[in-house]
Write a protein that holds these residues in place. Structure first.
Motif, mmCIF file in Angstrom:
data_model
loop_
_atom_site.group_PDB
_atom_site.id
_atom_site.type_symbol
_atom_site.label_atom_id
_atom_site.label_comp_id
_atom_site.label_asym_id
_atom_site.label_seq_id
_atom_site.Cartn_x
_atom_site.Cartn_y
_atom_site.Cartn_z
ATOM 1 N N LYS A 25 0.866 -1.231 0.054
ATOM 2 C CA LYS A 25 0.020 0.056 0.085
ATOM 3 C C LYS A 25 0.742 1.351 -0.019
ATOM 4 O O LYS A 25 0.454 2.136 -0.729
ATOM 5 C CB LYS A 25 -0.907 0.074 1.210
ATOM 6 N N THR A 31 -5.165 -1.741 -2.178
ATOM 7 C CA THR A 31 -5.110 -3.026 -1.498
ATOM 8 C C THR A 31 -6.414 -3.269 -0.978
ATOM 9 O O THR A 31 -6.774 -4.514 -0.479
ATOM 10 C CB THR A 31 -4.365 -2.979 -0.334
ATOM 11 N N SER A 32 -7.622 -2.496 -1.288
ATOM 12 C CA SER A 32 -8.904 -2.551 -0.776
ATOM 13 C C SER A 32 -9.473 -3.987 -1.019
ATOM 14 O O SER A 32 -10.246 -4.713 -0.215
ATOM 15 C CB SER A 32 -9.970 -1.796 -1.644
#
Length: 90
Positions: A25, A31-32
């Motif tokens: 990140k 990165t969700s």
């Protein structure tokens, strides 16, 4: 100083997915989607631990499937590739 990609991959190798997500990140990888899958994996693990029992066969298979796919997809994001996971890793 060690390359961030190698650091992230070492975290995956050491089963430190959350640390890996933090590293990637910081280097601009979204990165969700990974975080949502990590939370599902962690929730499965926490349930078994809180109940002080072992995994059932189905739970173990599901947990390992999520972990393997998550680790593979993170590796692909680190390398900037989109290859499918080989059958021998599934």
């Amino acid at each position: 100083m060690e390359n961030w990609k190698n650091v992230a991959k070492k975290h995956i190798a050491n089963n430190e997915i959350l640390k890996c997500l933090t590293v990637i990140k910081k280097h601009g990888i979204i990165t969700s989607g990974f975080v949502a899958r990590f939370k599902k994996h962690k929730k499965m693990e926490d349930k078994v631990l809180s109940e002080k029992r072992t995994y059932t066969s189905a739970e173990y298979a599901a947990k390992n499937k999520i972990h393997s796919e998550l680790a593979w997809d993170i590796m692909q994001a680190i390398d900037g590739t989109t290859r499918e996971m080989p059958d021998y890793l599934k």
